[in-house]
Design a protein around this motif. Structure first.
Motif, PDB file in Angstrom:
ATOM      1  N   GLY A 179      -0.368  11.650   3.533  1.00 56.23           N
ATOM      2  CA  GLY A 179       1.065  10.108   3.247  1.00 56.23           C
ATOM      3  C   GLY A 179       1.428  10.212   3.846  1.00 56.23           C
ATOM      4  O   GLY A 179       1.850   8.777   5.296  1.00 56.23           O
ATOM      5  N   GLU A 180       2.401  10.976   5.083  1.00 49.80           N
ATOM      6  CA  GLU A 180       3.109  11.130   5.683  1.00 49.80           C
ATOM      7  C   GLU A 180       2.506  10.883   7.156  1.00 49.80           C
ATOM      8  O   GLU A 180       3.025  10.474   7.936  1.00 49.80           O
ATOM      9  N   ILE A 181       1.779  11.485   7.346  1.00 53.13           N
ATOM     10  CA  ILE A 181       0.863  11.741   8.655  1.00 53.13           C
ATOM     11  C   ILE A 181       0.263  10.367   8.312  1.00 53.13           C
ATOM     12  O   ILE A 181      -0.374  10.064   9.913  1.00 53.13           O
ATOM     13  N   ALA A 182      -0.394   9.585   7.465  1.00 52.67           N
ATOM     14  CA  ALA A 182      -1.551   8.863   7.992  1.00 52.67           C
ATOM     15  C   ALA A 182      -0.931   7.230   7.721  1.00 52.67           C
ATOM     16  O   ALA A 182      -1.209   6.004   8.283  1.00 52.67           O
ATOM     17  N   ALA A 183       0.679   7.221   7.510  1.00 54.08           N
ATOM     18  CA  ALA A 183       0.246   6.079   7.177  1.00 54.08           C
ATOM     19  C   ALA A 183       0.598   4.905   8.394  1.00 54.08           C
ATOM     20  O   ALA A 183       0.950   4.203   7.928  1.00 54.08           O
ATOM     21  N   PRO A 184       1.923   5.955   8.804  1.00 54.04           N
ATOM     22  CA  PRO A 184       2.499   5.054  10.200  1.00 54.04           C
ATOM     23  C   PRO A 184       0.839   4.267  11.228  1.00 54.04           C
ATOM     24  O   PRO A 184       1.196   3.850  11.835  1.00 54.04           O
ATOM     25  N   ALA A 185      -0.003   5.502  11.170  1.00 48.91           N
ATOM     26  CA  ALA A 185      -1.432   5.020  12.181  1.00 48.91           C
ATOM     27  C   ALA A 185      -2.055   4.006  11.495  1.00 48.91           C
ATOM     28  O   ALA A 185      -2.680   3.157  11.897  1.00 48.91           O
ATOM     29  N   LEU A 186      -1.900   3.725   9.605  1.00 51.52           N
ATOM     30  CA  LEU A 186      -2.246   2.542   9.252  1.00 51.52           C
ATOM     31  C   LEU A 186      -2.059   1.736   9.478  1.00 51.52           C
ATOM     32  O   LEU A 186      -1.977   0.384   9.181  1.00 51.52           O
ATOM     33  N   SER A 187      -0.136   1.960   9.885  1.00 53.40           N
ATOM     34  CA  SER A 187       0.420   0.608   9.459  1.00 53.40           C
ATOM     35  C   SER A 187       0.388  -0.033  10.870  1.00 53.40           C
ATOM     36  O   SER A 187      -0.156  -1.032  10.618  1.00 53.40           O
ATOM     37  N   LYS A 188      -0.102   0.485  11.610  1.00 54.28           N
ATOM     38  CA  LYS A 188      -0.768   0.104  13.016  1.00 54.28           C
ATOM     39  C   LYS A 188      -1.838  -0.624  13.105  1.00 54.28           C
ATOM     40  O   LYS A 188      -1.983  -1.636  13.708  1.00 54.28           O
TER      41      LYS A 188
ATOM     42  N   ILE B  35       0.581  -1.411  -0.179  1.00 55.90           N
ATOM     43  CA  ILE B  35       0.257  -0.078  -0.327  1.00 55.90           C
ATOM     44  C   ILE B  35       1.070   1.430  -0.459  1.00 55.90           C
ATOM     45  O   ILE B  35       1.726   1.140   1.117  1.00 55.90           O
ATOM     46  N   ILE B  36       0.191   2.586  -0.700  1.00 57.81           N
ATOM     47  CA  ILE B  36       1.695   2.872  -1.517  1.00 57.81           C
ATOM     48  C   ILE B  36       0.434   4.227  -0.936  1.00 57.81           C
ATOM     49  O   ILE B  36      -0.710   4.730  -1.756  1.00 57.81           O
ATOM     50  N   LEU B  37       0.506   5.427  -0.570  1.00 60.56           N
ATOM     51  CA  LEU B  37      -0.125   6.466  -0.283  1.00 60.56           C
ATOM     52  C   LEU B  37       0.760   7.873  -0.786  1.00 60.56           C
ATOM     53  O   LEU B  37       1.821   7.692  -0.323  1.00 60.56           O
TER      54      LEU B  37
ATOM     55  N   SER C 273      -3.804   8.231  -3.732  1.00 60.72           N
ATOM     56  CA  SER C 273      -3.628   8.939  -4.410  1.00 60.72           C
ATOM     57  C   SER C 273      -4.416   9.730  -4.033  1.00 60.72           C
ATOM     58  O   SER C 273      -5.544   9.660  -4.495  1.00 60.72           O
ATOM     59  N   PHE C 274      -3.668  11.150  -3.480  1.00 64.14           N
ATOM     60  CA  PHE C 274      -4.176  12.198  -2.719  1.00 64.14           C
ATOM     61  C   PHE C 274      -4.080  13.722  -3.341  1.00 64.14           C
ATOM     62  O   PHE C 274      -2.655  13.357  -3.692  1.00 64.14           O
TER      63      PHE C 274
ATOM     64  N   ARG D 199       2.614  -3.058   6.205  1.00 68.50           N
ATOM     65  CA  ARG D 199       3.126  -1.794   5.846  1.00 68.50           C
ATOM     66  C   ARG D 199       2.100  -0.814   4.672  1.00 68.50           C
ATOM     67  O   ARG D 199       1.648  -1.834   4.316  1.00 68.50           O
ATOM     68  N   VAL D 200       2.788   0.014   5.267  1.00 69.29           N
ATOM     69  CA  VAL D 200       2.140   1.075   4.367  1.00 69.29           C
ATOM     70  C   VAL D 200       3.036   1.935   4.583  1.00 69.29           C
ATOM     71  O   VAL D 200       3.910   2.977   5.567  1.00 69.29           O
ATOM     72  N   GLU D 201       3.532   2.676   3.409  1.00 65.02           N
ATOM     73  CA  GLU D 201       4.036   3.425   2.946  1.00 65.02           C
ATOM     74  C   GLU D 201       3.589   4.808   1.956  1.00 65.02           C
ATOM     75  O   GLU D 201       3.078   4.679   1.845  1.00 65.02           O
ATOM     76  N   ALA D 202       4.731   5.805   2.349  1.00 74.79           N
ATOM     77  CA  ALA D 202       4.398   7.849   1.483  1.00 74.79           C
ATOM     78  C   ALA D 202       5.292   7.896   0.981  1.00 74.79           C
ATOM     79  O   ALA D 202       6.955   7.800   1.297  1.00 74.79           O
ATOM     80  N   VAL D 203       5.260   7.560  -0.270  1.00 74.50           N
ATOM     81  CA  VAL D 203       5.953   7.822  -1.179  1.00 74.50           C
ATOM     82  C   VAL D 203       5.288   9.295  -2.081  1.00 74.50           C
ATOM     83  O   VAL D 203       5.000   8.828  -2.883  1.00 74.50           O
ATOM     84  N   ALA D 204       5.841  10.229  -2.413  1.00 74.34           N
ATOM     85  CA  ALA D 204       5.128  11.107  -2.865  1.00 74.34           C
ATOM     86  C   ALA D 204       5.086  11.033  -4.239  1.00 74.34           C
ATOM     87  O   ALA D 204       6.009  10.641  -4.883  1.00 74.34           O
ATOM     88  N   THR D 205       4.153  11.307  -5.051  1.00 76.25           N
ATOM     89  CA  THR D 205       4.742  11.827  -6.800  1.00 76.25           C
ATOM     90  C   THR D 205       5.233  11.900  -7.189  1.00 76.25           C
ATOM     91  O   THR D 205       6.055  11.587  -8.264  1.00 76.25           O
ATOM     92  N   THR D 206       5.866  13.022  -6.603  1.00 74.33           N
ATOM     93  CA  THR D 206       7.001  14.085  -7.256  1.00 74.33           C
ATOM     94  C   THR D 206       8.480  12.535  -7.349  1.00 74.33           C
ATOM     95  O   THR D 206       9.989  12.801  -8.125  1.00 74.33           O
ATOM     96  N   ASP D 207       8.463  11.731  -6.173  1.00 79.80           N
ATOM     97  CA  ASP D 207       9.312  11.260  -6.343  1.00 79.80           C
ATOM     98  C   ASP D 207       8.892   9.689  -7.044  1.00 79.80           C
ATOM     99  O   ASP D 207       9.898   9.371  -7.913  1.00 79.80           O
ATOM    100  N   LEU D 208       8.357   9.501  -7.388  1.00 79.47           N
ATOM    101  CA  LEU D 208       7.461   7.895  -8.029  1.00 79.47           C
ATOM    102  C   LEU D 208       7.822   8.376  -9.590  1.00 79.47           C
ATOM    103  O   LEU D 208       8.191   7.753 -10.685  1.00 79.47           O
ATOM    104  N   VAL D 209       7.216   9.878  -9.486  1.00 75.48           N
ATOM    105  CA  VAL D 209       7.692  10.061 -11.783  1.00 75.48           C
ATOM    106  C   VAL D 209       8.839  10.294 -11.767  1.00 75.48           C
ATOM    107  O   VAL D 209       9.378   9.531 -13.415  1.00 75.48           O
ATOM    108  N   SER D 210      10.046  11.258 -10.708  1.00 74.86           N
ATOM    109  CA  SER D 210      11.042  10.963 -11.370  1.00 74.86           C
ATOM    110  C   SER D 210      11.998   9.340 -10.907  1.00 74.86           C
ATOM    111  O   SER D 210      13.107   9.742 -11.624  1.00 74.86           O
ATOM    112  N   ASN D 211      11.865   8.138 -10.256  1.00 76.69           N
ATOM    113  CA  ASN D 211      12.393   7.462 -10.128  1.00 76.69           C
ATOM    114  C   ASN D 211      11.586   6.082  -9.941  1.00 76.69           C
ATOM    115  O   ASN D 211      11.461   5.241  -9.087  1.00 76.69           O
ATOM    116  N   PRO D 212      10.749   5.780 -11.362  1.00 81.67           N
ATOM    117  CA  PRO D 212       9.418   4.865 -11.234  1.00 81.67           C
ATOM    118  C   PRO D 212      10.423   3.522 -10.434  1.00 81.67           C
ATOM    119  O   PRO D 212       9.643   2.945  -9.961  1.00 81.67           O
ATOM    120  N   THR D 213      11.359   3.275 -11.393  1.00 84.26           N
ATOM    121  CA  THR D 213      11.575   1.829 -11.124  1.00 84.26           C
ATOM    122  C   THR D 213      12.009   1.340 -10.130  1.00 84.26           C
ATOM    123  O   THR D 213      12.641   0.493  -9.504  1.00 84.26           O
TER     124      THR D 213
END
Length: 391
Positions: free
Chosen positions: A68-77, A56-58, A109-110, A82-96
């Motif tokens: 995502g950075e706020i929600a991920a730790p709480a949702l993991s618990k 699960i990626i937020l 996606s928010f 595991r629930v991860e927060a990864v910004a779209t700006t990171d996904l787009v620049s480093n997708p592989t």
């Protein structure tokens, strides 16, 4: 109570003020929307959550990423996975790199508008790298006409959840949209929580209606540097709070964020005699010890008036200046962030007005845009860029 006066309109703050003030009512409407769509939400999520290897990626950009950075730790618990927060700006620049594991993936996606170029690019790249059959999309957005909602509305591997119409902010800074999408992300996975909705609405209403003069006094007491600190999920809120102040003051105020423990490791060098530090106190008894430790240390270094706490428990605020938001005891930090954010929004708005900025449009020259423009989305595996349309 905050009122939208003629002077506020003249100062270019009416939309931002309205969108801050309306949040308790918007959250109530949001809870009804999610409850009405619960069967559809559960039917979409249930088969995915049965997969032991589901990833699960937020995701989102800017303020939407901080959700995502706020929600991920709480949702993991709460989900026990595991629930991860990864910004779209990171996904787009480093997708592989971010999609390196060929696992079933739920991309949440928010997006306020869904028109930022990275919003749709991230969802497309997830399918391109992992394969269409491995990816499902949960789109949480405020604009039914946005590109993200439009592209995913009729897709069999997608579910689009729209926020209340008032959450689609007109002002430059995300306020109603931020808290609504954060709360939605929690309620979608945690289930119905009437106590949380009522407690958050009541606490925020109290801040809006009774704390106006205190906010103004704090703003006028603040120097030219404002630091936000928080632990766990509240580190994400500290980041959003610092950005809100930076945006609303058009970059004229030095802002910084960090975790309570991380701040000592170099970033503490940012403080000077004119610095105001605002610490969000965790509701976790163990975590809050680290918050109160940094509060005590900074009050010794800077003086009590330079360190402000926001907490849900009066015993966690220490002896110096601080606010306790009543009725929130027992809520985890991700939920607390929804109410704590209202303080940060009001502080940023008043600081902007103090400087003579225009909160609804702090950058009239277009140097910074409400919806990002000019991003080049490069085709994966080729060297020839394609220019996305400005939105």
């Amino acid at each position: 109570m905050f009122e939208i006066s003629t002077s506020t309109v003249d100062a270019g703050a009416s939309a931002t003020m309205r969108e801050i003030m309306q949040q308790p009512q918007v959250w109530q409407e949001l809870a009804s929307i999610i409850e009405a769509g619960r069967n559809e939400i559960d039917a979409f999520l249930a088969p995915l959550l049965k997969l032991a290897n589901l990833r699960i990626i937020l995701t989102g950009a800017g303020t939407s990423a901080f959700i995502g950075e706020i929600a991920a730790p709480a949702l993991s618990k709460s989900l026990g996975r595991r629930v991860e927060a990864v910004a779209t700006t990171d996904l787009v620049s480093n997708p592989t790199q971010h999609f390196a594991e060929r696992l079933p993936t739920l991309l949440v996606s928010f997006a306020r508008s869904g028109n930022s170029p990275e919003s749709t690019a991230a969802t497309n790249l997830a399918e391109e790298v992992l394969g269409y059959n491995l990816v499902h999309h949960l789109v949480v957005t405020c604009d039914p006409a946005g590109l993200l909602a439009s592209e995913h509305r009729d897709q069999p591997n997608s579910l689009v959840l729209l926020m209340p119409s008032k959450a689609n902010d007109e002002g430059f800074a995300m306020t109603s949209s931020f808290t609504s999408m954060l709360l939605a992300g929690l309620l979608i996975f945690d289930g119905r929580n009437d106590h949380a909705i009522q407690a958050l609405s009541s606490a925020a209403s109290d801040v809006i209606s009774t704390r106006s003069k205190e906010v103004e006094l704090l703003v006028h007491r603040a120097g030219n540097r404002v630091i936000y600190l928080g632990s766990g999920p509240l580190t994400g809120l500290a980041r959003e709070s610092a950005l809100k102040l930076l945006e609303l003051t058009a970059g004229h105020t030095v802002t910084y964020f960090d975790s309570a423990l991380g701040f000592r490791h170099g970033p503490k060098a940012v403080i000077d005699k004119d610095t105001l530090v605002i610490v969000f106190i965790s509701s976790d008894p163990y975590t809050s010890r680290y918050d109160t430790d940094i509060v005590s240390e900074l009050r010794t270094n800077l003086g009590e008036d330079h360190v402000m706490t926001i907490s849900a428990d009066p015993t966690g605020a220490g002896d110096g200046p601080g606010w306790t938001l009543e009725g929130l005891s027992g809520l985890n930090d991700a939920y607390l962030a929804v109410a704590y954010a209202v303080f940060a929004q009001l502080f940023g708005l008043n600081y902007s007005l103090r400087l003579g900025a225009h909160p609804d449009n702090p950058f009239p020259d277009g140097g910074v845009n409400r919806v990002v423009k000019g991003v080049i989305i490069h085709p994966l595996g080729t060297s020839q860029p394609s220019m996305s349309e400005d939105n």
